[in-house]
Design a protein around this motif. Sequence first.
Motif, PDB file in Angstrom:
ATOM      1  N   ALA A  33     105.056  68.006  29.901  1.00  4.54           N
ATOM      2  CA  ALA A  33     105.925  67.298  29.187  1.00  4.54           C
ATOM      3  C   ALA A  33     105.189  66.231  28.441  1.00  4.54           C
ATOM      4  O   ALA A  33     104.286  65.797  28.822  1.00  4.54           O
ATOM      5  CB  ALA A  33     106.833  66.249  30.147  1.00  4.54           C
ATOM      6  N   LYS A  34     105.621  66.151  26.984  1.00  4.87           N
ATOM      7  CA  LYS A  34     105.074  65.273  26.091  1.00  4.87           C
ATOM      8  C   LYS A  34     105.394  63.922  26.446  1.00  4.87           C
ATOM      9  O   LYS A  34     106.688  63.564  26.515  1.00  4.87           O
ATOM     10  CB  LYS A  34     105.511  65.752  24.691  1.00  4.87           C
ATOM     11  CG  LYS A  34     104.769  67.066  24.361  1.00  4.87           C
ATOM     12  CD  LYS A  34     104.771  67.622  22.836  1.00  4.87           C
ATOM     13  CE  LYS A  34     104.292  68.825  22.557  1.00  4.87           C
ATOM     14  NZ  LYS A  34     104.638  69.145  21.299  1.00  4.87           N
ATOM     15  N   SER A  35     104.622  63.386  26.251  1.00  5.06           N
ATOM     16  CA  SER A  35     104.877  61.625  26.463  1.00  5.06           C
ATOM     17  C   SER A  35     105.704  61.252  25.140  1.00  5.06           C
ATOM     18  O   SER A  35     105.136  61.526  23.889  1.00  5.06           O
ATOM     19  CB  SER A  35     103.748  60.684  26.728  1.00  5.06           C
ATOM     20  OG  SER A  35     102.946  60.904  25.586  1.00  5.06           O
ATOM     21  N   PRO A  36     106.723  60.619  25.208  1.00  4.82           N
ATOM     22  CA  PRO A  36     107.312  60.024  23.884  1.00  4.82           C
ATOM     23  C   PRO A  36     106.431  59.048  23.190  1.00  4.82           C
ATOM     24  O   PRO A  36     105.789  58.312  23.617  1.00  4.82           O
ATOM     25  CB  PRO A  36     108.616  59.234  24.470  1.00  4.82           C
ATOM     26  CG  PRO A  36     108.384  58.984  25.953  1.00  4.82           C
ATOM     27  CD  PRO A  36     107.402  60.060  26.394  1.00  4.82           C
ATOM     28  N   ARG A  37     106.273  59.380  21.983  1.00  2.00           N
ATOM     29  CA  ARG A  37     105.213  58.512  21.332  1.00  2.00           C
ATOM     30  C   ARG A  37     106.005  57.913  20.133  1.00  2.00           C
ATOM     31  O   ARG A  37     106.489  58.817  19.280  1.00  2.00           O
ATOM     32  CB  ARG A  37     104.308  59.379  20.619  1.00  2.00           C
ATOM     33  CG  ARG A  37     103.290  58.613  19.767  1.00  2.00           C
ATOM     34  CD  ARG A  37     102.182  59.545  19.221  1.00  2.00           C
ATOM     35  NE  ARG A  37     101.669  58.830  18.159  1.00  2.00           N
ATOM     36  CZ  ARG A  37     100.706  59.444  17.320  1.00  2.00           C
ATOM     37  NH1 ARG A  37     100.214  60.776  17.442  1.00  2.00           N
ATOM     38  NH2 ARG A  37     100.116  58.523  16.535  1.00  2.00           N
ATOM     39  N   SER A  38     105.978  56.718  19.975  1.00  2.00           N
ATOM     40  CA  SER A  38     106.726  56.147  18.660  1.00  2.00           C
ATOM     41  C   SER A  38     105.898  56.225  17.649  1.00  2.00           C
ATOM     42  O   SER A  38     104.693  55.977  17.880  1.00  2.00           O
ATOM     43  CB  SER A  38     107.193  54.817  19.207  1.00  2.00           C
ATOM     44  OG  SER A  38     106.014  53.890  19.495  1.00  2.00           O
ATOM     45  N   VAL A  39     106.417  56.420  16.486  1.00  2.00           N
ATOM     46  CA  VAL A  39     105.637  56.554  15.223  1.00  2.00           C
ATOM     47  C   VAL A  39     105.861  55.186  14.356  1.00  2.00           C
ATOM     48  O   VAL A  39     107.180  54.761  14.168  1.00  2.00           O
ATOM     49  CB  VAL A  39     105.927  57.687  14.350  1.00  2.00           C
ATOM     50  CG1 VAL A  39     105.302  57.569  13.250  1.00  2.00           C
ATOM     51  CG2 VAL A  39     105.845  59.136  14.935  1.00  2.00           C
ATOM     52  N   THR A  40     104.969  54.411  14.281  1.00  2.00           N
ATOM     53  CA  THR A  40     104.995  53.161  13.434  1.00  2.00           C
ATOM     54  C   THR A  40     105.008  53.385  11.944  1.00  2.00           C
ATOM     55  O   THR A  40     104.353  54.432  11.503  1.00  2.00           O
ATOM     56  CB  THR A  40     104.102  52.327  13.973  1.00  2.00           C
ATOM     57  OG1 THR A  40     102.706  52.636  13.546  1.00  2.00           O
ATOM     58  CG2 THR A  40     104.031  52.008  15.368  1.00  2.00           C
ATOM     59  N   GLN A  41     105.199  52.478  11.160  1.00  2.00           N
ATOM     60  CA  GLN A  41     105.344  52.288   9.904  1.00  2.00           C
ATOM     61  C   GLN A  41     103.546  52.463   9.354  1.00  2.00           C
ATOM     62  O   GLN A  41     103.315  53.218   8.398  1.00  2.00           O
ATOM     63  CB  GLN A  41     105.720  51.357   9.348  1.00  2.00           C
ATOM     64  CG  GLN A  41     105.861  51.016   7.716  1.00  2.00           C
ATOM     65  CD  GLN A  41     106.739  52.320   6.981  1.00  2.00           C
ATOM     66  OE1 GLN A  41     107.483  52.721   7.552  1.00  2.00           O
ATOM     67  NE2 GLN A  41     106.200  52.684   5.935  1.00  2.00           N
ATOM     68  N   GLU A  42     102.949  51.967  10.147  1.00  2.00           N
ATOM     69  CA  GLU A  42     101.551  51.907   9.854  1.00  2.00           C
ATOM     70  C   GLU A  42     100.865  53.296   9.801  1.00  2.00           C
ATOM     71  O   GLU A  42     100.045  53.623   9.257  1.00  2.00           O
ATOM     72  CB  GLU A  42     100.519  50.878  10.847  1.00  2.00           C
ATOM     73  CG  GLU A  42     101.135  49.560  10.633  1.00  2.00           C
ATOM     74  CD  GLU A  42     100.385  48.607  11.732  1.00  2.00           C
ATOM     75  OE1 GLU A  42      99.787  49.227  12.614  1.00  2.00           O
ATOM     76  OE2 GLU A  42     100.246  47.603  11.713  1.00  2.00           O
TER      77      GLU A  42
END
Length: 93
Positions: A33-42
């Motif tokens: 399972a892939k860990s949920p990764r939040s994509v930031t504006q940076e």
Amino acid sequence: MDVKQEKRSSGGQAFEIVLGDAAGPPPRPSTPAKSPRSVTQEDITRKMQEAEERRKQRQSQLMEKLQQEEQKREEVLKRAAEVKKNEGDKDAE
């Protein structure tokens, strides 16, 4: 193991041998399972800048290659003109 007689003819007999029960499709390997990764504006900005740099680098490489090809064409034309001139000088003599 099952043995079934299928055909009987004057030429012989045919049998079907079943070694085991028919298995279904092989089990699919489970993917981690892939860990949920939040994509930031940076992250987005950094990736966009890197992509722009790659595009610029490819463009400069293409322009360099075209310049080299153009120089080669000019050299070939110069040599051809010299050869033609030398042949013309020999004919005049």
